[in-house]
Design a protein around this motif. Structure first.
Motif, PDB file in Angstrom:
ATOM      1  N   UNK A 186      54.884  19.940  20.532  1.00 39.92           N
ATOM      2  CA  UNK A 186      53.616  20.462  20.017  1.00 39.92           C
ATOM      3  C   UNK A 186      53.838  21.857  19.427  1.00 39.92           C
ATOM      4  N   UNK A 187      54.162  21.948  18.129  1.00 43.42           N
ATOM      5  CA  UNK A 187      54.380  23.275  17.546  1.00 43.42           C
ATOM      6  C   UNK A 187      53.099  24.106  17.542  1.00 43.42           C
ATOM      7  N   UNK A 188      53.245  25.354  17.949  1.00 44.60           N
ATOM      8  CA  UNK A 188      52.146  26.313  17.912  1.00 44.60           C
ATOM      9  C   UNK A 188      52.419  27.266  16.756  1.00 44.60           C
ATOM     10  N   UNK A 189      51.553  27.251  15.748  1.00 41.58           N
ATOM     11  CA  UNK A 189      51.760  28.029  14.527  1.00 41.58           C
ATOM     12  C   UNK A 189      50.831  29.232  14.521  1.00 41.58           C
ATOM     13  N   UNK A 190      51.431  30.408  14.436  1.00 42.20           N
ATOM     14  CA  UNK A 190      50.636  31.632  14.334  1.00 42.20           C
ATOM     15  C   UNK A 190      50.523  32.029  12.869  1.00 42.20           C
ATOM     16  N   UNK A 191      49.291  32.269  12.407  1.00 39.87           N
ATOM     17  CA  UNK A 191      49.020  32.648  11.024  1.00 39.87           C
ATOM     18  C   UNK A 191      48.987  34.169  10.887  1.00 39.87           C
ATOM     19  N   UNK A 192      49.050  34.679   9.662  1.00 41.45           N
ATOM     20  CA  UNK A 192      49.071  36.135   9.453  1.00 41.45           C
ATOM     21  C   UNK A 192      47.890  36.880  10.065  1.00 41.45           C
ATOM     22  N   UNK A 193      46.724  36.229  10.186  1.00 43.56           N
ATOM     23  CA  UNK A 193      45.557  36.901  10.758  1.00 43.56           C
ATOM     24  C   UNK A 193      45.553  36.880  12.283  1.00 43.56           C
ATOM     25  N   UNK A 194      46.628  36.331  12.890  1.00 43.80           N
ATOM     26  CA  UNK A 194      46.728  36.289  14.336  1.00 43.80           C
ATOM     27  C   UNK A 194      46.201  35.019  14.967  1.00 43.80           C
ATOM     28  N   UNK A 195      45.515  34.185  14.183  1.00 49.73           N
ATOM     29  CA  UNK A 195      44.997  32.924  14.710  1.00 49.73           C
ATOM     30  C   UNK A 195      46.125  31.903  14.865  1.00 49.73           C
ATOM     31  N   UNK A 196      45.829  30.829  15.612  1.00 49.99           N
ATOM     32  CA  UNK A 196      46.852  29.823  15.898  1.00 49.99           C
ATOM     33  C   UNK A 196      46.364  28.432  15.492  1.00 49.99           C
ATOM     34  N   UNK A 197      47.328  27.611  15.106  1.00 52.07           N
ATOM     35  CA  UNK A 197      47.084  26.186  14.872  1.00 52.07           C
ATOM     36  C   UNK A 197      48.091  25.424  15.729  1.00 52.07           C
ATOM     37  N   UNK A 198      47.586  24.506  16.538  1.00 50.64           N
ATOM     38  CA  UNK A 198      48.463  23.702  17.379  1.00 50.64           C
ATOM     39  C   UNK A 198      48.424  22.249  16.916  1.00 50.64           C
ATOM     40  N   UNK A 199      49.605  21.608  16.935  1.00 53.20           N
ATOM     41  CA  UNK A 199      49.724  20.241  16.448  1.00 53.20           C
ATOM     42  C   UNK A 199      50.436  19.391  17.494  1.00 53.20           C
ATOM     43  N   UNK A 200      50.033  18.129  17.570  1.00 54.17           N
ATOM     44  CA  UNK A 200      50.617  17.208  18.551  1.00 54.17           C
ATOM     45  C   UNK A 200      51.981  16.705  18.107  1.00 54.17           C
ATOM     46  N   UNK A 201      52.306  16.921  16.827  1.00 55.95           N
ATOM     47  CA  UNK A 201      53.588  16.461  16.298  1.00 55.95           C
ATOM     48  C   UNK A 201      54.003  17.388  15.151  1.00 55.95           C
ATOM     49  N   UNK A 202      55.268  17.309  14.734  1.00 54.88           N
ATOM     50  CA  UNK A 202      55.723  18.170  13.638  1.00 54.88           C
ATOM     51  C   UNK A 202      54.883  17.946  12.373  1.00 54.88           C
ATOM     52  N   UNK A 203      54.675  19.014  11.612  1.00 55.36           N
ATOM     53  CA  UNK A 203      53.898  18.948  10.372  1.00 55.36           C
ATOM     54  C   UNK A 203      54.642  19.693   9.274  1.00 55.36           C
ATOM     55  N   UNK A 204      54.297  19.402   8.033  1.00 52.54           N
ATOM     56  CA  UNK A 204      54.854  20.130   6.896  1.00 52.54           C
ATOM     57  C   UNK A 204      53.994  21.350   6.590  1.00 52.54           C
ATOM     58  N   UNK A 205      54.522  22.213   5.766  1.00 59.87           N
ATOM     59  CA  UNK A 205      53.750  23.378   5.357  1.00 59.87           C
ATOM     60  C   UNK A 205      52.484  22.999   4.620  1.00 59.87           C
ATOM     61  N   UNK A 206      52.550  21.930   3.822  1.00 65.37           N
ATOM     62  CA  UNK A 206      51.370  21.493   3.083  1.00 65.37           C
ATOM     63  C   UNK A 206      50.284  21.004   4.039  1.00 65.37           C
ATOM     64  N   UNK A 207      50.682  20.268   5.067  1.00 60.38           N
ATOM     65  CA  UNK A 207      49.711  19.807   6.061  1.00 60.38           C
ATOM     66  C   UNK A 207      49.047  20.999   6.750  1.00 60.38           C
ATOM     67  N   UNK A 208      49.855  22.007   7.097  1.00 62.54           N
ATOM     68  CA  UNK A 208      49.300  23.215   7.701  1.00 62.54           C
ATOM     69  C   UNK A 208      48.280  23.864   6.774  1.00 62.54           C
ATOM     70  N   UNK A 209      48.632  23.974   5.484  1.00 62.46           N
ATOM     71  CA  UNK A 209      47.712  24.596   4.527  1.00 62.46           C
ATOM     72  C   UNK A 209      46.398  23.830   4.444  1.00 62.46           C
TER      73      UNK A 209
END
Length: 328
Positions: free
Chosen positions: A1-24
């Motif tokens: 479950x990758x935990x992605x921290x964005x520049x504003x300090x917020x987080x996005x958590x995913x149950x499986x690997x994702x691409x940068x486009x999916x994150x966007x």
């Protein structure tokens, strides 16, 4: 479950690997449309790269400094693809980003003409309309050598052989074009379009006059057409004020290619102007309390070792003159 921290300090958590486009896309549809790359823990990567671990990620848009660099690098690849589609005998070498644009060097049996540039640019725009996906592949050193040897790309083979053993190699495909490159690149050729080919120059392979002469095509690329138009207008205005053209028209000076490129011959009118400027320069310094002095035009070679020039800039310096066995 990758935990992605964005520049504003917020987080996005995913149950499986994702691409940068999916994150966007999870951040916003507008950002996804503007996105062309991403920074992962400070490293610039393709939007198609997979995020499978916790990371700090910033989405890169076309209007950012990072985005502009990716656009220019990708436009260099677009140029190479267009050249090889029109002139299959051309070999590709390197195509880096430079200030305000890019260039690509080609091994080609003749010089490219202005008509060639028009045809190449038209082909580039046609490839943009095709909106070809730009895909990254990883290869072993052996497979990369085999691929480019089969393609007859001698310069790419030389580049690969110079890469240390064990270092990962990546290539990018768009349509039937393939190039060795670290990347990153735009997701597809349709992202590009605001570009202009400018000129052709000769360039020795690896900057060494002992190597073959290549054909270097320069171009400029921007995030949007309005930015390109503004830059071209700026160049046009600068051309109107080009001292080389004005100086020649006013018969102030000339540059004689027989003597060497960039070496100025001052004509009588120009010499008068130069003398007035030099007299003003001297008077201003004396008035400010400075003393004038004169030094030799040459010095013993040892002085240039003391200054550090011979150790760091010897390749750009003239060979020393010999006088009674002493180098000057």
């Amino acid at each position: 479950m990758p935990d992605i921290q964005l520049p504003d300090g917020s987080h996005r958590q995913f149950a499986e690997p994702v691409t940068g486009l999916t994150l966007a896309r999870t951040i916003g549809s507008g950002l996804a449309r503007a996105a062309i790359a991403m920074r992962v823990n400070g490293i610039l990567k393709d939007l198609s790269a997979v995020l499978d671990q916790d990371a700090e990620v910033a989405i890169v848009t076309r209007d950012s400094a990072d985005g502009l660099e990716v656009i220019r690098h990708s436009t260099a690849h677009l140029l190479a693809q267009a050249v090889q589609s029109l002139y299959p005998e051309a070999q590709v070498t390197i195509g880096p980003v430079i200030d305000n644009g890019f260039y690509y060097d080609f091994a080609f049996p003749r010089g490219f003409t202005p008509e060639d540039l028009e045809a190449i640019e038209a082909r580039m725009h046609a490839l943009v309309k095709e909106n070809l996906p730009v895909q990254r592949e990883m290869l072993s050193r052996e497979d990369a050598l085999a691929l480019f040897e089969k393609m007859g790309e001698d310069y790419k083979v030389e580049i690969i052989r110079a890469i240390p053993q064990g270092e990962p190699l990546s290539l990018y495909r768009q349509g039937d074009f393939v190039d060795l490159c670290r990347g990153p690149h735009v997701p597809s050729t349709g992202v590009l379009g605001a570009f202009k080919l400018q000129r052709v120059a000769g360039a020795y392979w690896r900057g060494d006059s002992r190597n073959p002469m290549l054909q270097r095509i320069y171009g400029t690329a921007w995030a949007q057409q309005k930015d390109l138009d503004a830059y071209l207008q700026q160049l046009a205005e600068a051309e109107k004020r080009d001292h080389r053209r004005i100086g020649t028209e006013l018969e102030l000076f000339s540059i004689q290619e027989d003597a060497g490129g960039g070496l100025v011959f001052w004509h009588p009118m120009g010499s008068r102007v130069r003398r007035v400027i030099e007299d003003f320069w001297r008077a201003a310094h004396v008035e400010a309390g400075y003393d004038l002095l004169y030094t030799p035009h040459i010095a013993h070679e040892q002085l240039w070792y003391t200054s550090g020039h011979k150790d760091f800039y010897s390749e750009s310096m003239f060979d020393p003159m010999q006088d009674e066995g002493q180098p000057y």
